[in-house]
Design a protein around this motif. Structure first.
Motif, PDB file in Angstrom:
ATOM      1  N   THR A 146      70.153  28.584 -17.723  1.00 13.38           N
ATOM      2  CA  THR A 146      68.987  27.830 -17.247  1.00 13.38           C
ATOM      3  C   THR A 146      67.775  28.716 -17.032  1.00 13.38           C
ATOM      4  O   THR A 146      66.644  28.354 -17.388  1.00 13.38           O
ATOM      5  CB  THR A 146      69.331  27.093 -15.941  1.00 13.38           C
ATOM      6  OG1 THR A 146      70.468  26.241 -16.165  1.00 13.38           O
ATOM      7  CG2 THR A 146      68.168  26.238 -15.468  1.00 13.38           C
ATOM      8  N   SER A 147      67.973  29.888 -16.451  1.00 10.99           N
ATOM      9  CA  SER A 147      66.843  30.791 -16.190  1.00 10.99           C
ATOM     10  C   SER A 147      66.195  31.248 -17.494  1.00 10.99           C
ATOM     11  O   SER A 147      64.975  31.426 -17.552  1.00 10.99           O
ATOM     12  CB  SER A 147      67.304  31.999 -15.369  1.00 10.99           C
ATOM     13  OG  SER A 147      68.289  32.746 -16.067  1.00 10.99           O
TER      14      SER A 147
ATOM     15  N   ARG B 203      64.003  28.285 -18.596  1.00 13.53           N
ATOM     16  CA  ARG B 203      62.827  28.128 -17.739  1.00 13.53           C
ATOM     17  C   ARG B 203      61.767  29.175 -18.089  1.00 13.53           C
ATOM     18  O   ARG B 203      60.578  28.873 -18.181  1.00 13.53           O
ATOM     19  CB  ARG B 203      63.235  28.266 -16.270  1.00 13.53           C
ATOM     20  CG  ARG B 203      63.928  27.037 -15.702  1.00 13.53           C
ATOM     21  CD  ARG B 203      63.859  27.015 -14.185  1.00 13.53           C
ATOM     22  NE  ARG B 203      64.549  25.854 -13.642  1.00 13.53           N
ATOM     23  CZ  ARG B 203      65.686  25.886 -12.964  1.00 13.53           C
ATOM     24  NH1 ARG B 203      66.289  27.049 -12.751  1.00 13.53           N
ATOM     25  NH2 ARG B 203      66.237  24.780 -12.498  1.00 13.53           N
TER      26      ARG B 203
ATOM     27  N   ASN C 260      58.028  28.435 -19.655  1.00 17.33           N
ATOM     28  CA  ASN C 260      56.846  28.937 -18.952  1.00 17.33           C
ATOM     29  C   ASN C 260      55.993  29.825 -19.845  1.00 17.33           C
ATOM     30  O   ASN C 260      54.761  29.704 -19.893  1.00 17.33           O
ATOM     31  CB  ASN C 260      57.260  29.709 -17.696  1.00 17.33           C
ATOM     32  CG  ASN C 260      57.649  28.792 -16.551  1.00 17.33           C
ATOM     33  OD1 ASN C 260      57.037  27.746 -16.365  1.00 17.33           O
ATOM     34  ND2 ASN C 260      58.656  29.178 -15.785  1.00 17.33           N
TER      35      ASN C 260
ATOM     36  N   ARG D 286      61.281  20.459 -23.986  1.00 16.80           N
ATOM     37  CA  ARG D 286      62.415  20.353 -23.049  1.00 16.80           C
ATOM     38  C   ARG D 286      63.382  19.255 -23.486  1.00 16.80           C
ATOM     39  O   ARG D 286      64.600  19.431 -23.449  1.00 16.80           O
ATOM     40  CB  ARG D 286      61.896  20.050 -21.631  1.00 16.80           C
ATOM     41  CG  ARG D 286      63.000  19.946 -20.564  1.00 16.80           C
ATOM     42  CD  ARG D 286      62.518  19.214 -19.332  1.00 16.80           C
ATOM     43  NE  ARG D 286      62.127  17.856 -19.631  1.00 16.80           N
ATOM     44  CZ  ARG D 286      62.985  16.838 -19.729  1.00 16.80           C
ATOM     45  NH1 ARG D 286      64.283  17.039 -19.556  1.00 16.80           N
ATOM     46  NH2 ARG D 286      62.551  15.622 -20.023  1.00 16.80           N
TER      47      ARG D 286
ATOM     48  N   ILE E 198      66.872  21.457 -15.478  1.00 14.66           N
ATOM     49  CA  ILE E 198      65.441  21.527 -15.778  1.00 14.66           C
ATOM     50  C   ILE E 198      64.928  20.103 -15.876  1.00 14.66           C
ATOM     51  O   ILE E 198      65.230  19.385 -16.828  1.00 14.66           O
ATOM     52  CB  ILE E 198      65.175  22.293 -17.086  1.00 14.66           C
ATOM     53  CG1 ILE E 198      65.754  23.707 -17.005  1.00 14.66           C
ATOM     54  CG2 ILE E 198      63.679  22.358 -17.370  1.00 14.66           C
ATOM     55  CD1 ILE E 198      65.585  24.511 -18.268  1.00 14.66           C
TER      56      ILE E 198
END
Length: 330
Positions: A96-97, A100, A104, A121, A145
């Protein structure tokens, strides 16, 4: 790991070699270990890239089987390929990180809108959910997310006066038939240019179109569109099956770009803002809902799979809200 190995070899050879020999051995080991480490890393990178390509290919095949258009498949493939090449990890190691951070950075580098980021997404969510369903991964990293919030923009529709001005100022019978058909049917421009003559039932004022996902549906048009189509077809002496052909060559089917160009030119001449095919579709949906047509019927008319999509096209007129408030509440 390789450094520890080199140190252990040198230490074990201390009793058997002099200082010069030990230094030579250490230098040689470090060079060889560095070389093997680089090759191992390259191998891992290649395996990661190949692994990503394989699962992406299978995902695209699955989506093709589900009926996604070639345009959608290309969009999916390009979006996911860019993500995989940026992260340089096999899909099963992406968390997930990672995603993300990717979203970004994508937004910052491309100055992308929130809507664009959320589209990415959604595509990544579809991809990783499929991997989860196929037992390739345990859990989709996109689950945590959430949807990217964006401001709701009320998109423009044509006023009744603008519609009449457009209808009355067409340069040819073909353009008149196109405008009348777009106004009364709500079909997509891609559906319009793919129409053949035998798809049209002038008696019943209906036609069969091939929509998204290669799904056929019946759409309807009014008497003015019928008369405009009849008038246009009477001028045709060719045997091209296409309902609409190029303005200067009846042997060529009219393309989407041709319709868009014609409408833009009309808008510029008549001083009407943003004249494009989709605006006719949005205007019809808004007008139908505003006049009381059940949303489920509008959904079927437009060929939407989800009713939420239909609601995005609808803009209830404020004066009707005021009237309804006085009728039901005041």
């Amino acid at each position: 790991m390789f450094k520890n190995f080199c140190d252990d070899v040198v230490m074990s050879m201390l009793p058997h070699l002099n200082s010069f020999q030990l230094n030579t051995l250490k230098s040689t080991l470090e060079i060889l270990c560095s070389k093997h480490m680089t090759e191992a890393n390259k191998l891992d990178d290649n395996n990661s890239e190949n692994e990503g390509k394989i699962v992406l290919s299978k995902f695209i095949q699955a989506k093709k089987l589900e009926g996604c258009s070639s345009k959608t498949l290309t969009y999916y493939e390009n979006t996911i390929t860019k993500m995989l090449s940026t992260l340089e990890k096999p899909p099963k190691h992406i968390d997930t990180s990672d995603l993300r951070q990717y979203l970004n950075e994508y937004q910052e580098k491309n100055n992308a809108s929130r809507v664009s980021v959320d589209n990415i997404r959604r595509i990544l969510s579809s991809f990783f959910s499929w991997l989860e369903d196929e037992d390739y991964i345990i859990k989709s990293p996109v689950r945590r997310i959430h949807k990217v919030k964006s401001a709701k923009v009320v998109k423009e529709v044509f006023s009744d006066e603008q519609v009449e001005i457009l209808k009355d100022n067409c340069n040819s019978l073909r353009d008149k038939a196109i405008v009348e058909l777009l106004c009364s049917s709500g079909m997509r421009v891609g559906e319009l240019v793919n129409l053949n003559r035998n798809d049209i039932n002038l008696v019943e004022r209906e036609c069969v179109v091939l929509g998204k996902g290669n799904k056929e549906r019946v759409v309807y048009f009014d008497a003015r569109a019928k008369l405009a189509i009849e008038g246009y077809l009477q001028t045709r002496t060719d045997d091209n099956p296409a309902l609409f052909t190029h303005a200067h060559n009846n042997d060529q089917r009219l393309q989407i770009g041709g319709v868009e160009k014609m409408l833009r030119r009309m808008g510029a001449l008549l001083n009407i803002n943003k004249v494009h095919p989709h605006k006719f579709r949005r205007t019809l949906a808004t007008s139908a809902i505003d006049k009381g047509m059940p949303i489920e019927q509008v959904q079927h008319l437009l060929g939407h799979q989800k009713i939420d999509t239909t609601l995005h096209y609808a803009m209830v007129k404020q004066h009707n809200v005021k009237h309804a408030h006085r009728k039901f509440i005041s």
